[in-house]
Every structure is written in structure tokens, then in C-alpha cells.
Motif scaffolding. Sequence first.
Motif, mmCIF file in Angstrom:
data_model
loop_
_atom_site.group_PDB
_atom_site.id
_atom_site.type_symbol
_atom_site.label_atom_id
_atom_site.label_comp_id
_atom_site.label_asym_id
_atom_site.label_seq_id
_atom_site.Cartn_x
_atom_site.Cartn_y
_atom_site.Cartn_z
ATOM 1 N N ARG A 220 -7.399 11.151 0.268
ATOM 2 C CA ARG A 220 -8.154 9.932 -0.038
ATOM 3 C C ARG A 220 -7.226 8.720 -0.203
ATOM 4 O O ARG A 220 -7.537 7.614 0.237
ATOM 5 N N VAL A 221 -6.082 8.946 -0.846
ATOM 6 C CA VAL A 221 -5.104 7.855 -1.005
ATOM 7 C C VAL A 221 -4.606 7.392 0.367
ATOM 8 O O VAL A 221 -4.522 6.188 0.646
ATOM 9 N N THR A 222 -4.295 8.356 1.227
ATOM 10 C CA THR A 222 -3.763 8.024 2.554
ATOM 11 C C THR A 222 -4.781 7.232 3.366
ATOM 12 O O THR A 222 -4.455 6.231 4.012
ATOM 13 N N ARG A 223 -6.030 7.698 3.309
ATOM 14 C CA ARG A 223 -7.084 6.964 4.041
ATOM 15 C C ARG A 223 -7.228 5.541 3.518
ATOM 16 O O ARG A 223 -7.338 4.596 4.295
ATOM 17 N N ALA A 224 -7.213 5.395 2.189
ATOM 18 C CA ALA A 224 -7.382 4.066 1.592
ATOM 19 C C ALA A 224 -6.235 3.152 2.038
ATOM 20 O O ALA A 224 -6.458 1.977 2.374
ATOM 21 N N MET A 225 -5.041 3.691 2.073
ATOM 22 C CA MET A 225 -3.908 2.860 2.491
ATOM 23 C C MET A 225 -3.998 2.535 3.982
ATOM 24 O O MET A 225 -3.653 1.419 4.397
ATOM 25 N N ALA A 226 -4.455 3.495 4.772
ATOM 26 C CA ALA A 226 -4.583 3.247 6.223
ATOM 27 C C ALA A 226 -5.581 2.120 6.473
ATOM 28 O O ALA A 226 -5.361 1.271 7.342
ATOM 29 N N VAL A 227 -6.655 2.106 5.698
ATOM 30 C CA VAL A 227 -7.655 1.041 5.826
ATOM 31 C C VAL A 227 -7.014 -0.310 5.494
ATOM 32 O O VAL A 227 -7.215 -1.301 6.206
ATOM 33 N N GLU A 228 -6.201 -0.341 4.450
ATOM 34 C CA GLU A 228 -5.552 -1.594 4.048
ATOM 35 C C GLU A 228 -4.531 -2.043 5.099
ATOM 36 O O GLU A 228 -4.403 -3.239 5.383
ATOM 37 N N VAL A 229 -3.808 -1.076 5.646
ATOM 38 C CA VAL A 229 -2.829 -1.418 6.688
ATOM 39 C C VAL A 229 -3.561 -1.989 7.902
ATOM 40 O O VAL A 229 -3.176 -3.026 8.449
ATOM 41 N N ALA A 230 -4.652 -1.324 8.294
ATOM 42 C CA ALA A 230 -5.420 -1.785 9.460
ATOM 43 C C ALA A 230 -5.987 -3.186 9.227
ATOM 44 O O ALA A 230 -6.071 -3.996 10.150
ATOM 45 N N ALA A 231 -6.348 -3.473 7.966
ATOM 46 C CA ALA A 231 -6.915 -4.789 7.641
ATOM 47 C C ALA A 231 -5.828 -5.851 7.492
ATOM 48 O O ALA A 231 -6.124 -7.031 7.304
ATOM 49 N N GLY A 232 -4.579 -5.398 7.490
ATOM 50 C CA GLY A 232 -3.467 -6.343 7.365
ATOM 51 C C GLY A 232 -3.156 -6.730 5.928
ATOM 52 O O GLY A 232 -2.400 -7.670 5.683
ATOM 53 N N THR A 233 -3.734 -6.021 4.972
ATOM 54 C CA THR A 233 -3.490 -6.377 3.568
ATOM 55 C C THR A 233 -2.387 -5.527 2.936
ATOM 56 O O THR A 233 -2.003 -5.756 1.795
ATOM 57 N N LEU A 234 -1.887 -4.543 3.665
ATOM 58 C CA LEU A 234 -0.792 -3.707 3.160
ATOM 59 C C LEU A 234 0.208 -3.497 4.297
ATOM 60 O O LEU A 234 -0.168 -3.010 5.371
ATOM 61 N N ALA A 235 1.463 -3.885 4.034
ATOM 62 C CA ALA A 235 2.498 -3.687 5.055
ATOM 63 C C ALA A 235 3.028 -2.261 4.941
ATOM 64 O O ALA A 235 3.294 -1.799 3.830
ATOM 65 N N PRO A 236 3.186 -1.544 6.062
ATOM 66 C CA PRO A 236 3.726 -0.182 5.989
ATOM 67 C C PRO A 236 5.032 -0.130 5.199
ATOM 68 O O PRO A 236 5.262 0.818 4.448
ATOM 69 N N SER A 237 5.848 -1.156 5.325
ATOM 70 C CA SER A 237 7.139 -1.153 4.626
ATOM 71 C C SER A 237 6.964 -1.328 3.114
ATOM 72 O O SER A 237 7.894 -1.091 2.344
ATOM 73 N N ALA A 238 5.763 -1.737 2.680
ATOM 74 C CA ALA A 238 5.513 -1.919 1.236
ATOM 75 C C ALA A 238 5.074 -0.615 0.585
ATOM 76 O O ALA A 238 4.952 -0.541 -0.638
ATOM 77 N N ILE A 239 4.804 0.407 1.396
ATOM 78 C CA ILE A 239 4.333 1.678 0.830
ATOM 79 C C ILE A 239 5.506 2.400 0.176
ATOM 80 O O ILE A 239 6.512 2.714 0.820
ATOM 81 N N ASP A 240 5.372 2.595 -1.129
ATOM 82 C CA ASP A 240 6.395 3.339 -1.879
ATOM 83 C C ASP A 240 5.678 4.155 -2.958
ATOM 84 O O ASP A 240 4.441 4.176 -3.011
ATOM 85 N N ALA A 241 6.457 4.823 -3.805
ATOM 86 C CA ALA A 241 5.852 5.697 -4.821
ATOM 87 C C ALA A 241 4.914 4.914 -5.739
ATOM 88 O O ALA A 241 3.847 5.409 -6.125
ATOM 89 N N THR A 242 5.280 3.688 -6.067
ATOM 90 C CA THR A 242 4.437 2.875 -6.951
ATOM 91 C C THR A 242 3.086 2.581 -6.311
ATOM 92 O O THR A 242 2.041 2.674 -6.963
ATOM 93 N N GLU A 243 3.119 2.240 -5.015
ATOM 94 C CA GLU A 243 1.867 1.942 -4.307
ATOM 95 C C GLU A 243 0.990 3.185 -4.199
ATOM 96 O O GLU A 243 -0.229 3.106 -4.290
ATOM 97 N N ILE A 244 1.605 4.339 -4.002
ATOM 98 C CA ILE A 244 0.834 5.584 -3.926
ATOM 99 C C ILE A 244 0.229 5.899 -5.288
ATOM 100 O O ILE A 244 -0.968 6.182 -5.410
ATOM 101 N N GLU A 245 1.027 5.798 -6.334
ATOM 102 C CA GLU A 245 0.534 6.116 -7.683
ATOM 103 C C GLU A 245 -0.609 5.205 -8.107
ATOM 104 O O GLU A 245 -1.531 5.638 -8.803
#
Length: 253
Positions: free
Chosen positions: A160-185
Motif C-alpha cells: 500500500r505504501v509503494t502504491r501510494a508513492m507511485a501515485v505521487e510520483v506519477a502526479a509529479g508531487t514526489l521525486a523518486p530521489s526524495a524517497i528515503d526511509a523517512t518518506e516510507i515511514e
Amino acid sequence: MSLRAAPKITPGHGTPRAAAAGAMPRHVAIIMDGNGRWAKARHLPRIMGHRKGVEAVRRTIEAAPDLGIEVLTLYAFSSENWRRPADEVSDLMGLLRLYLQTEIAELHANGVRMRFIGDTTAFSTDVIAMLEKAAALTAGNTRLTLVLALNYGAHDELVRVTRAMAVEVAAGTLAPSAIDATEIEARLDTAGLPPPDLVIRTSGEQRLSNFLMWQAAYAELVFTDELWPDFDKASLARAVAAFGQRDRRYGGR
Ligand code: IPE
Ligand code: IPE
Ligand code: MG
């Protein structure tokens, strides 16, 4: 790799406590196992083991604050427990409904804040409404945070976390390079809670069964042969004492 100040192991969750004899766990998470075997040993139906298990839940919640525990997470129903025979699943749902109907007021009176982790959208609408009501009612309480894991599985949570982040990346609101442990938590069901210091499993089984696999990365594990319906304050105190003897190093020395 450049040498920098030692990174925190648990971003967003404060500095891990230094290893110290007699240290107390802030967050204790329990895999409540053995209800079925407890009933079987007494030639009783499994539901009787689950009912006795609810009494152990009550005892444990009552004992936790006295042992300095701030957060207590209880694994009540896993995302894999739907695989059980329909009559047992239905018995467990009935017990959950009864628990929510009868215990919330007292938990609230005792200063317990309730949270739920797992995919609760799978439950019936009346149960979902009760969960939302319980969380809202008790949100301001501070004596103990009780986290019930309902339809919880670590794989499901991370999907569920991965899907939510993928949606944000696709929408341009989350940069792949910004994904770290803090963003996952921040997107885990446990966001904002400290990670478990101690994971206890009853019934002699020594496995995680898909429980808090991200969050328990540095948890101490205590296994006891006691069956969950027999668990009491003394059992919890023993596990906390065992934790106090452990030397937590978080990869350091
Ligand atoms: C734990 O007891 C309760 C739940 C998983 C809901 P079990 O029902 O797994 O008991 P055993 O492992 O069969 O003894
Ligand atoms: C883990 O116990 C789940 C809960 C305690 C809710 P299980 O009894 O379902 O785990 P396995 O099947 O023995 O691994
Ligand atoms: Mg079991």
C-alpha cells in the motif's frame, strides 16, 4: 562514501536509546498466539480460546503503563488469517465487534488512546464506523497508546505504501530521489509512532508471521512458550526484564 555523523537508524522516531542494563521498552508489540492450542488442550472449541485471549488482552493493557510502556501494539488479526475456516473467521469478527462495543468506554476512562493498523477497509461498515469512533473519542488520551493490528500484514502494508508513492510520483508531487526511509515511514500505518523496542510472541513459535517487518528492524525479540490465554502481568514483566538484559547496538559497537 563520505564519512558523516552517525545516521539515525529510525528517522523521524527520535534517537535510539543507548544500550543500558535495565532499559525499559517504550513500545512493546505482541504476537498473541496459541488461543487454538489452549482450547484444544481443554477439548474446547477454538472460539473459547479466543474468548480467553480477550481476557489476556485486558490484563496486558492494564499492566502495560505500570511497566513504563507507552505504546502497546497487539496483533489481533493478520491479513492471512482470512484463510482460516469461515466459521472461525466469523467467530473472530463477532468477538472483535463485541470487544469494540463493550470495551471502548472503559479504555477511554482509563486514558487509553486507540489506533488501528492494517487494511481496515476490508471490514464491514459497522466495524469500520466503530474503529473510527474509537480512534476519534480517545485521540487526546495519554496514559497508553493501544495499537490494534487488524487485517494487518507487513507485505500488504508495504504494497500500500509503494502504491501510494507511485501515485505521487506519477502526479509529479514526489521525486523518486526524495524517497528515503523517512518518506516510507511517513506512509506506513504506524506513522508517528516510535518503532517497537520489544516484540513478544507467545505459544513457542519463533517467527514474525508478517508482523511489523519494517518497524521491527532493530526490535529485541522475546519468545515464550506460554499460550496467549495464559499471558498475564507477570509474563509481561518477565519479557520486559529480559529486554533490560539485552545490549542494543544498532549496527554500532
Ligand atoms: C492467535 O491464536 C489468535 C489469532 C491468530 C487470531 P491462534 O488461533 O493462532 O492459536 P493457535 O496458533 O492455533 O494455537
Ligand atoms: C499470527 O499468528 C497472527 C496473529 C497473532 C494475529 P498465526 O497463528 O496466524 O501465525 P502462523 O500461521 O502460525 O504463522
Ligand atoms: Mg497461531
